[in-house]
Design a protein around this motif. Structure first.
Motif, PDB file in Angstrom:
ATOM      1  N   GLU A   1      -3.171   3.380 -13.903  1.00 13.22           N
ATOM      2  CA  GLU A   1      -3.469   4.594 -14.662  1.00 13.22           C
ATOM      3  C   GLU A   1      -3.541   5.814 -13.752  1.00 13.22           C
ATOM      4  O   GLU A   1      -3.142   6.915 -14.150  1.00 13.22           O
ATOM      5  CB  GLU A   1      -4.775   4.423 -15.434  1.00 13.22           C
ATOM      6  CG  GLU A   1      -5.993   4.145 -14.573  1.00 13.22           C
ATOM      7  CD  GLU A   1      -7.225   3.824 -15.408  1.00 13.22           C
ATOM      8  OE1 GLU A   1      -7.106   3.828 -16.641  1.00 13.22           O
ATOM      9  OE2 GLU A   1      -8.284   3.553 -14.816  1.00 13.22           O
ATOM     10  N   ALA A   2      -4.019   5.642 -12.519  1.00 14.87           N
ATOM     11  CA  ALA A   2      -4.036   6.750 -11.566  1.00 14.87           C
ATOM     12  C   ALA A   2      -2.613   7.126 -11.168  1.00 14.87           C
ATOM     13  O   ALA A   2      -2.284   8.313 -11.019  1.00 14.87           O
ATOM     14  CB  ALA A   2      -4.857   6.371 -10.335  1.00 14.87           C
ATOM     15  N   ALA A   3      -1.770   6.114 -10.999  1.00 16.89           N
ATOM     16  CA  ALA A   3      -0.367   6.391 -10.695  1.00 16.89           C
ATOM     17  C   ALA A   3       0.295   7.135 -11.845  1.00 16.89           C
ATOM     18  O   ALA A   3       1.084   8.079 -11.633  1.00 16.89           O
ATOM     19  CB  ALA A   3       0.368   5.088 -10.402  1.00 16.89           C
TER      20      ALA A   3
ATOM     21  N   GLY B   1      -4.878  -3.022 -13.522  1.00 14.85           N
ATOM     22  CA  GLY B   1      -4.688  -2.671 -14.920  1.00 14.85           C
ATOM     23  C   GLY B   1      -3.866  -3.674 -15.691  1.00 14.85           C
ATOM     24  O   GLY B   1      -3.598  -3.477 -16.883  1.00 14.85           O
ATOM     25  N   GLY B   2      -3.435  -4.761 -15.019  1.00 12.24           N
ATOM     26  CA  GLY B   2      -2.707  -5.812 -15.705  1.00 12.24           C
ATOM     27  C   GLY B   2      -1.321  -5.390 -16.147  1.00 12.24           C
ATOM     28  O   GLY B   2      -0.858  -4.273 -15.873  1.00 12.24           O
ATOM     29  N   GLU B   3      -0.651  -6.288 -16.874  1.00 15.81           N
ATOM     30  CA  GLU B   3       0.722  -5.996 -17.288  1.00 15.81           C
ATOM     31  C   GLU B   3       0.780  -4.813 -18.238  1.00 15.81           C
ATOM     32  O   GLU B   3       1.727  -4.011 -18.184  1.00 15.81           O
ATOM     33  CB  GLU B   3       1.366  -7.223 -17.920  1.00 15.81           C
ATOM     34  CG  GLU B   3       2.816  -7.003 -18.266  1.00 15.81           C
ATOM     35  CD  GLU B   3       3.574  -8.264 -18.592  1.00 15.81           C
ATOM     36  OE1 GLU B   3       4.509  -8.185 -19.417  1.00 15.81           O
ATOM     37  OE2 GLU B   3       3.243  -9.339 -18.025  1.00 15.81           O
ATOM     38  N   GLU B   4      -0.202  -4.668 -19.095  1.00 18.37           N
ATOM     39  CA  GLU B   4      -0.186  -3.533 -20.011  1.00 18.37           C
ATOM     40  C   GLU B   4      -0.285  -2.219 -19.237  1.00 18.37           C
ATOM     41  O   GLU B   4       0.358  -1.219 -19.592  1.00 18.37           O
ATOM     42  CB  GLU B   4      -1.309  -3.637 -21.037  1.00 18.37           C
ATOM     43  CG  GLU B   4      -1.273  -2.538 -22.094  1.00 18.37           C
ATOM     44  CD  GLU B   4       0.099  -2.363 -22.733  1.00 18.37           C
ATOM     45  OE1 GLU B   4       0.554  -1.200 -22.851  1.00 18.37           O
ATOM     46  OE2 GLU B   4       0.730  -3.376 -23.087  1.00 18.37           O
ATOM     47  N   GLY B   5      -1.095  -2.215 -18.172  1.00 20.60           N
ATOM     48  CA  GLY B   5      -1.193  -1.017 -17.350  1.00 20.60           C
ATOM     49  C   GLY B   5       0.119  -0.700 -16.660  1.00 20.60           C
ATOM     50  O   GLY B   5       0.520   0.476 -16.556  1.00 20.60           O
TER      51      GLY B   5
ATOM     52  N   ALA C   1       2.547 -15.411 -11.806  1.00 14.80           N
ATOM     53  CA  ALA C   1       2.780 -15.323 -13.244  1.00 14.80           C
ATOM     54  C   ALA C   1       2.102 -14.126 -13.890  1.00 14.80           C
ATOM     55  O   ALA C   1       2.402 -13.793 -15.033  1.00 14.80           O
ATOM     56  CB  ALA C   1       2.302 -16.608 -13.933  1.00 14.80           C
ATOM     57  N   ARG C   2       1.191 -13.475 -13.167  1.00 17.62           N
ATOM     58  CA  ARG C   2       0.398 -12.411 -13.782  1.00 17.62           C
ATOM     59  C   ARG C   2       0.475 -11.122 -12.969  1.00 17.62           C
ATOM     60  O   ARG C   2       0.475 -11.146 -11.742  1.00 17.62           O
ATOM     61  CB  ARG C   2      -1.073 -12.828 -13.890  1.00 17.62           C
ATOM     62  CG  ARG C   2      -1.313 -13.980 -14.871  1.00 17.62           C
ATOM     63  CD  ARG C   2      -2.800 -14.230 -15.049  1.00 17.62           C
ATOM     64  NE  ARG C   2      -3.419 -14.687 -13.804  1.00 17.62           N
ATOM     65  CZ  ARG C   2      -4.587 -14.276 -13.340  1.00 17.62           C
ATOM     66  NH1 ARG C   2      -5.274 -13.354 -14.008  1.00 17.62           N
ATOM     67  NH2 ARG C   2      -5.081 -14.771 -12.232  1.00 17.62           N
ATOM     68  N   VAL C   3       0.530 -10.016 -13.667  1.00 14.42           N
ATOM     69  CA  VAL C   3       0.375  -8.714 -13.029  1.00 14.42           C
ATOM     70  C   VAL C   3      -1.107  -8.515 -12.737  1.00 14.42           C
ATOM     71  O   VAL C   3      -1.967  -8.903 -13.538  1.00 14.42           O
ATOM     72  CB  VAL C   3       0.918  -7.586 -13.929  1.00 14.42           C
ATOM     73  CG1 VAL C   3       0.651  -6.215 -13.309  1.00 14.42           C
ATOM     74  CG2 VAL C   3       2.414  -7.782 -14.168  1.00 14.42           C
TER      75      VAL C   3
ATOM     76  N   VAL D   1       2.537  -5.839  -7.070  1.00 18.22           N
ATOM     77  CA  VAL D   1       1.795  -5.677  -8.324  1.00 18.22           C
ATOM     78  C   VAL D   1       1.310  -6.997  -8.904  1.00 18.22           C
ATOM     79  O   VAL D   1       0.598  -6.990  -9.919  1.00 18.22           O
ATOM     80  CB  VAL D   1       2.654  -4.956  -9.392  1.00 18.22           C
ATOM     81  CG1 VAL D   1       3.077  -3.583  -8.896  1.00 18.22           C
ATOM     82  CG2 VAL D   1       3.880  -5.789  -9.780  1.00 18.22           C
ATOM     83  N   LEU D   2       1.655  -8.124  -8.296  1.00 16.57           N
ATOM     84  CA  LEU D   2       1.223  -9.407  -8.850  1.00 16.57           C
ATOM     85  C   LEU D   2      -0.205  -9.735  -8.423  1.00 16.57           C
ATOM     86  O   LEU D   2      -0.742  -9.130  -7.491  1.00 16.57           O
ATOM     87  CB  LEU D   2       2.183 -10.515  -8.424  1.00 16.57           C
ATOM     88  CG  LEU D   2       3.633 -10.350  -8.912  1.00 16.57           C
ATOM     89  CD1 LEU D   2       4.473 -11.533  -8.473  1.00 16.57           C
ATOM     90  CD2 LEU D   2       3.696 -10.166 -10.428  1.00 16.57           C
ATOM     91  N   GLU D   3      -0.806 -10.702  -9.108  1.00 21.43           N
ATOM     92  CA  GLU D   3      -2.217 -11.033  -8.874  1.00 21.43           C
ATOM     93  C   GLU D   3      -2.451 -11.386  -7.416  1.00 21.43           C
ATOM     94  O   GLU D   3      -1.766 -12.231  -6.836  1.00 21.43           O
ATOM     95  CB  GLU D   3      -2.633 -12.202  -9.764  1.00 21.43           C
ATOM     96  CG  GLU D   3      -4.132 -12.359  -9.899  1.00 21.43           C
ATOM     97  CD  GLU D   3      -4.791 -11.164 -10.585  1.00 21.43           C
ATOM     98  OE1 GLU D   3      -5.481 -10.394  -9.884  1.00 21.43           O
ATOM     99  OE2 GLU D   3      -4.605 -11.004 -11.799  1.00 21.43           O
ATOM    100  N   ALA D   4      -3.449 -10.741  -6.814  1.00 23.82           N
ATOM    101  CA  ALA D   4      -3.764 -10.925  -5.403  1.00 23.82           C
ATOM    102  C   ALA D   4      -5.229 -11.308  -5.256  1.00 23.82           C
ATOM    103  O   ALA D   4      -5.983 -11.365  -6.228  1.00 23.82           O
ATOM    104  CB  ALA D   4      -3.466  -9.645  -4.616  1.00 23.82           C
ATOM    105  N   VAL D   5      -5.626 -11.582  -4.012  1.00 25.09           N
ATOM    106  CA  VAL D   5      -7.022 -11.891  -3.731  1.00 25.09           C
ATOM    107  C   VAL D   5      -7.892 -10.727  -4.219  1.00 25.09           C
ATOM    108  O   VAL D   5      -7.576  -9.557  -3.956  1.00 25.09           O
ATOM    109  CB  VAL D   5      -7.227 -12.123  -2.223  1.00 25.09           C
ATOM    110  CG1 VAL D   5      -8.715 -12.234  -1.895  1.00 25.09           C
ATOM    111  CG2 VAL D   5      -6.497 -13.382  -1.775  1.00 25.09           C
ATOM    112  N   PRO D   6      -8.958 -10.984  -4.948  1.00 23.55           N
ATOM    113  CA  PRO D   6      -9.799  -9.891  -5.453  1.00 23.55           C
ATOM    114  C   PRO D   6     -10.227  -8.941  -4.338  1.00 23.55           C
ATOM    115  O   PRO D   6     -10.639  -9.366  -3.265  1.00 23.55           O
ATOM    116  CB  PRO D   6     -11.007 -10.624  -6.048  1.00 23.55           C
ATOM    117  CG  PRO D   6     -10.463 -11.949  -6.462  1.00 23.55           C
ATOM    118  CD  PRO D   6      -9.435 -12.304  -5.412  1.00 23.55           C
TER     119      PRO D   6
END
Length: 814
Positions: A33-35, A79-83, A72-74, A55-60
């Motif tokens: 959203e900032a981008a 902001g996830g795939e919807e973001g 498998a996940r953004v 952009v894929l799921e990384a270490v928190p």
């Protein structure tokens, strides 16, 4: 290495080649959203695509995203795939596309976040995910070694505990093998498919491939079609659905077969624009068969920087450095010797486990060979031969058996044999070289050996050159840059022109960069440092003065580097300088290190930085910086304009459209504040450019860096044909006594770039003195100073009257 390629790889009409990209470092504090909020501003700059970090799921909490845990996940924290989709929609509304950074080489070694790895640790080699990871199950007694304990296991046994079906150690969690949860702790540990061990065992005992020497990142086997499909499905879907338009491929040199991977990726993407983070050594060419647009651009960085480095002055600066610091040849005094010693150190220390695995594989091949020649080779001899050949490689790696002979040369083999006392034992060198060249067969084990040799070579080159020698050999810090050649950093303009002509012919859609998230110093810092090659005596005099002030440094090499750091950076928070220099001395590994820290030395470094470079004596360096500021400005603007108009697709790193002074990461990954109002008007625009319009690096008058950047990007957008795949590149050579100080080129007969080179030496020699630039036929408007036009032989003094660079556009009838 093939010097030419058959032709450019076509891109689908729906996904055109970018005209310019803008790199954004996404992190939990800068989400999609900032981008999206920055898109209107970024679109107004004139770029065509946003270039997103992974952009894929990384270490928190990851600040970079290269530690992927789920393909498998953004990433939810962004902001996830919807973001991501919302960002893509906003970008499309403003005419922008998205390029995404992907990481095929490795995943995070974080079992509690990485489900695939969790299943492998729970089920062992029979897990369906076992094929994902590059694990040597033969080593370690069939257990994956996990270097996570703070001390030998016997000393921390009380910190390990079974909790249901999970083994816990502080913040770490590991799955327990079925039926083992009730065993006594020692037996429970022995019964697992993994073995938690003291972290210091990683360098010699590890049995999985890493990213370089980082045990927290485990290698992936994307050469397996099923692994490729599973780890790329989401990215490919986003490409098909139009969310993403192009790709940047991180570290292809870590893969078993980069060429085969890129061919599979090219087919899967339908030929989308893709660039690879391939570091080309001086004189090395990108493999012509790779179906990519080109590299991410570090080769361009080296050539641009080389234009603004004085060859004669660099030689004198090197002599002054040697007199000041008195480094031993192989500890920072001579470039080649320093690289060689660093390579020995890295290969026998940080990469010892990789060398051991390669040695075991070579011995197995030799012992089982149907041919007599490889037999009867002791493991120590094969290990020695591997070591001596690897340290002599001058590029990152070979790619095929066909090109291996150009990388592992006969000359290198002859030198390697000298490491053996007994000539007959030196025959191991020829055996190892023949294995690398594929002369003993093409079976699966032979292919594995060649792949592992290449992967080890790549890690060795990166760690020994970029992460060690660059911090030991410090006569000119701007030369110790990713893709650079500190042993010969200055380039003749004719070499630059030849490079650009070759890029336009062979790789017209390649990426080009001058600052990235990985550069040791931003382009503006390097531009300032390059001025020191034009005034080495003045620099040495200043160092004599500040040294006389009595603020003693722990060692003279560190002092030289510290003073150059504050010269290049200019006024800055002392904490930034301190942190960068602590990283510098740890990477150098001469007096302290990341794993063997010497507290007394590091405390002395901190005290010196505070009292010297960031204290009162530092004001003398600041005075010199101020005195040469016009020449720093010439380099800054020249670098920016050349980068934005040379062949290739320029990538702007976040914030670099303005003055951007940054040191090594994490300093160069600090958040950037983007304007929220229209950038050309209002208070935000005014804060970004001085009231007189000069912008950053603006000096007393004329266009500044922001103006130059906007003008060049606007011209690229306005005349795409002048810069694209069908464009042309022609040097425009100045005439007159100061011709060597003007570098100019024409793009497709419609655009001319001209910049000042080595302006301080130019001033000492009396200025332009009637030098002219013979422009191509027609009238030429100065896009940096509306209203000015030139024809014929333009007087360079008039061309650069207000600004040391010019960007001309053909106007009127041709």
């Amino acid at each position: 290495m093939t010097p030419e390629r058959p032709g450019p790889v076509p891109s689908p009409a729906a996904s055109p080649v970018p005209s310019a990209t803008y790199r954004l470092q996404l992190q939990p504090d800068f989400r999609f959203e900032a981008a999206a909020a920055a898109v209107p501003y970024l679109a107004s700059l004139g770029v065509s695509h946003l270039h997103l970090s992974p952009v894929l799921e990384a270490v928190p909490g990851s600040r970079h995203g290269y530690d992927v845990v789920d393909h498998a996940r953004v990433r939810a924290e962004l902001g996830g795939e919807e973001g991501l989709r919302a960002l893509a929609r906003t970008a499309r509304e403003h005419g922008l596309g998205l390029v995404v950074d992907i990481v095929p080489n490795h995943m995070a070694m974080s079992p509690r976040h990485n489900r695939a790895l969790w299943e492998v640790l729970r089920e062992g080699p029979e897990s369906p995910y076992a094929r994902w990871f590059d694990i040597d199950w033969r080593a370690g007694g069939g257990q994956v070694l996990l270097p996570v304990l703070g001390a030998p296991v016997g000393e921390v046994l009380d910190d390990l505990r079974a909790d249901g079906d999970v083994l816990r150690y502080h913040e770490h969690a590991f799955p327990l093998r079925d039926g083992t949860a009730d065993l006594p702790l020692p037996q429970l540990l022995d019964a697992q498919w993994y073995r938690p061990v003291w972290w210091r065992l990683a360098r010699t005992e590890l049995n999985y491939r890493r990213f370089f020497s980082i045990s927290e990142l485990i290698g992936l086997r994307v050469e397996d079609p099923e692994v490729f499909e599973a780890t790329h499905a989401t990215v490919l879907r986003l490409l098909r659905e139009g969310v993403v338009d192009g790709l940047r491929v991180d570290h292809p040199d870590g893969l078993a077969d980069p060429g085969a991977y890129l061919a599979r990726l090219h087919e899967a993407t339908g030929g989308r624009w893709t660039v690879v983070e391939k570091i080309l050594a001086d004189g090395e060419r990108l493999p012509a068969a790779w179906p990519v647009a080109g590299t991410t651009g570090y080769d361009a960085l080296r050539h641009v920087d080389g234009l603004f480095t004085d060859p004669a002055g660099y030689g004198e600066l090197l002599g002054r450095y040697r007199a000041f610091a008195a480094p031993q040849p192989d500890r920072g005094g001579d470039w080649a010797a320093t690289v060689r010693r660093a390579a020995y150190r890295v290969l026998t220390h940080e990469l010892a486990t990789e060398l051991d695995r390669l040695t075991r594989l070579a011995h197995r091949l030799c012992a089982a060979s149907p041919q007599p020649a490889p037999r009867d080779r002791a493991p120590w001899a094969l290990g020695t031969a591997l070591r001596e050949l690897l340290v002599r490689l001058e590029v990152y790696r070979p790619y095929t058996a066909a090109d291996a002979g150009e990388v592992v040369t006969g000359e290198a083999a002859a030198e390697a044999r000298l490491a053996f006392t007994v000539p007959e034992e030196a025959g191991a060198v020829d055996v190892v070289r023949d294995l690398v060249l594929g002369r003993y067969g093409d079976g699966p084990d032979h292919e594995e050996f060649r792949a592992r040799f290449a992967q080890t070579a790549s890690a060795l080159r990166a760690k020994s050159v970029e992460d060690t020698a660059f911090y030991r050999y410090v006569p000119l810090l701007s030369a110790t840059e990713v893709g650079g050649n500190p042993g010969g950093p200055a380039l003749d303009p004719e070499v630059f022109h030849a490079y650009c002509a070759r890029v336009q012919r062979d790789w017209p859609a390649t990426g080009t960069v001058v600052s990235t998230h990985d550069t040791k110093r931003s382009a503006d810092v390097r531009a300032a440092l390059a001025v020191l090659t034009e005034c080495p005596a003045r620099w040495a005099d200043v160092l004599t003065e500040v040294t006389r002030a009595g603020e003693g440094a722990p060692d003279p090499q560190l002092a030289w580097a510290a003073w150059q750091t504050v010269f290049g950076l200019g006024p800055a928070d002392g904490g930034r300088v301190r942190d960068a220099l602590l990283k510098h001395v740890r990477e150098a590994g001469l007096h302290t290190g990341w794993t063997e820290r010497v507290a007394s030395y590091e405390e002395a470094v901190e005290a010196f930085v505070a009292a010297g470079p960031c204290g009162a004596p530092g004001e003398r360096v600041a005075e010199l910086r101020k005195a040469v500021e016009p020449h720093v400005r010439a380099n800054v603007l020249g670098t920016a304009l050349v980068h934005l108009t040379m062949p290739g697709v320029p990538d702007l790193y976040q914030g670099t459209e303005h003055e951007y002074l940054a040191l090594v990461d994490p300093d160069n990954r600090r958040p950037v504040d983007f304007p929220t109002a229209h950038p050309a008007t209002g208070s935000d625009g005014e804060s970004r450019e001085h009231a007189d319009g000069t912008g950053s690096a603006g000096g007393a008058g004329g266009a500044g860096k922001t103006v130059v950047t906007r003008a060049a990007l606007a011209l690229r957008a306005r005349r795409p044909g002048a810069f694209g795949g069908a464009a042309t590149y022609e040097p425009v050579r100045a005439e007159g006594p100061a011709a060597a100080h003007c570098v100019a080129f024409a793009r497709s007969g419609d655009v001319v770039t001209a910049v000042t080179r080595l302006s301080l030496r130019l001033a000492r020699e009396g200025g332009w003195r009637g030098t002219t630039l013979p422009l191509p036929p027609g009238r030429w408007a100065d896009t940096l100073a509306p209203g000015r036009e030139f024809t014929g032989h333009a007087r360079v003094e008039e061309l650069f009257a207000d600004t040391p660079v010019a960007l001309l556009e053909r106007v009127g009838d041709q």
